[in-house]
Design an enzyme around this catalytic site. Sequence first.
Site, short mmCIF file in Angstrom:
data_model
loop_
_atom_site.label_atom_id
_atom_site.label_comp_id
_atom_site.label_asym_id
_atom_site.label_seq_id
_atom_site.Cartn_x
_atom_site.Cartn_y
_atom_site.Cartn_z
N CYS A 56 -33.90 -45.88 -53.76
CA CYS A 56 -33.23 -46.08 -52.33
C CYS A 56 -34.19 -47.05 -51.90
O CYS A 56 -34.35 -47.60 -51.52
CB CYS A 56 -32.15 -45.77 -52.07
SG CYS A 56 -32.51 -43.69 -51.69
N ASN A 57 -35.45 -45.50 -51.31
CA ASN A 57 -36.17 -45.95 -50.52
C ASN A 57 -36.81 -47.32 -51.14
O ASN A 57 -37.67 -48.30 -50.42
CB ASN A 57 -37.21 -44.76 -49.79
CG ASN A 57 -36.16 -44.00 -49.34
OD1 ASN A 57 -35.24 -44.11 -49.16
ND2 ASN A 57 -36.54 -42.38 -49.60
#
Length: 342
Positions: A149-150
Site C-alpha cells: 500500500c505504501n
Amino acid sequence: MTHKIAILGASGYTGAELVRLIAGHPNMDIVALSGERKAGMKMAEVFPHLRHMTLPTLCKIDEIDFSGVDLCFCALPHKTSQEVIRDLPGGLKIVDLSADFRLRDPADYQKWYGNPHAALAQQDEAVYGLSEFYRDEIRAARLVAGTGCNAATGQFALRPLISAGVIDLDDIILDLKCAVSGAGRSLKENLLHAELSEGYNAYAVGGTHRHLGEFDQEFSALAGRPVRVQFTPHLIPANRGILATVYVKGDAQVINETLAEAYGGEPFVEVLPFGQAPSTHDVRGSNFVHIGVSADRIEGRAIVIAALDNLTKGSSGQALQNANLMLGEEETLGLMMAPLFP
C-alpha cells in the site's frame, strides 16, 4: 456470467474488505472463505458489519474444493502465502495480496523479507499488480502480485514523472503517513489504543522499510538506471488512509501537467487543480487516488502529495480491479462507490 470466488485469509482486514467490495459486484459469487484460526465460525461472528450477507462459513484451506473456483484472492501473511500458492491447482487464477511475489528477483525477496523464496516457478509467472501501469500483462496473467500500500501511493505520485524525465532522479524525498490498519489485524503491543492514540512516530528509519524493494525495482526499471528514493514512513492514529508527501526538483507546473496528462483517462486517479492538496478524508473507503502538486518557495522545487485508502486502493480494491481485468470484466465493476465522509 457469474465467477466463483474464494478468499484465503478472510478473517483479516484485507479479507473483510474484499468481502465488502465483492458484495457490490454483480458478477462475482463468494463460494469459499478460509480463516485458519477462526475455522468453523460464521463471518458475522468475526465481522458483525457483514452480518447482512449470506456467506460461506470460514474453513481451513485444505477443506476447499478449488475445482469449482474461478479466481482465488490470497490475503495471507508473507511467507505463508507463497507456500500456499505453490500448492494450489495450476490453472487457478490467483490475486495475491501479500509481498511474496512482488519482487521479481528472488534474491531481493530474501534481502527484504529475510527468508528464501519458496515458490520460484510461480514467481517466474507473477505479474506486478499496479493496475494502471500493467493492464495488458494483468489481463493475460494467471498470478498477479498486489503491490504494497505504501509502495502504490509513492508510485502513483512518481511513476509518470520518472518516465517523462521531468524531475531530478537523484533527489527524491518521500515522507509518508500511514494508518494503523496497514499493520494488519494481529495483536501488537505498540498498536494498542493507549500506546498509539495521541501519538505520531516514524518507523523503519534510514531505509529499512520493505516497500523500498518495490520502489527500487519499479523506479529503476522506468529510468533504465538505479533510482534510490529517500523514504520515511510514519504511523498515525487513524484507521484508514495513506498520505505521501514527495519533495522533488523540477518545474512544478510541468510536473502538474505531466501527471494530469498521464492520468487523464484513468477512472480512479484524480489530479487536483494546481496548488490544491489532497486529504485522506476525501478517499476514505474508496478505490480513488487523489494527487496534488504545489510549487515550493524555493525555485525549482515542487511538492507532490498523494492520498489513498490503504485497505481499498492500496490493497483489496486494487485486488478486485486486477481480478476484473483477469476475468474479462469491466475494470471498474464493483469499485465506483463514493468515498465515505465524514
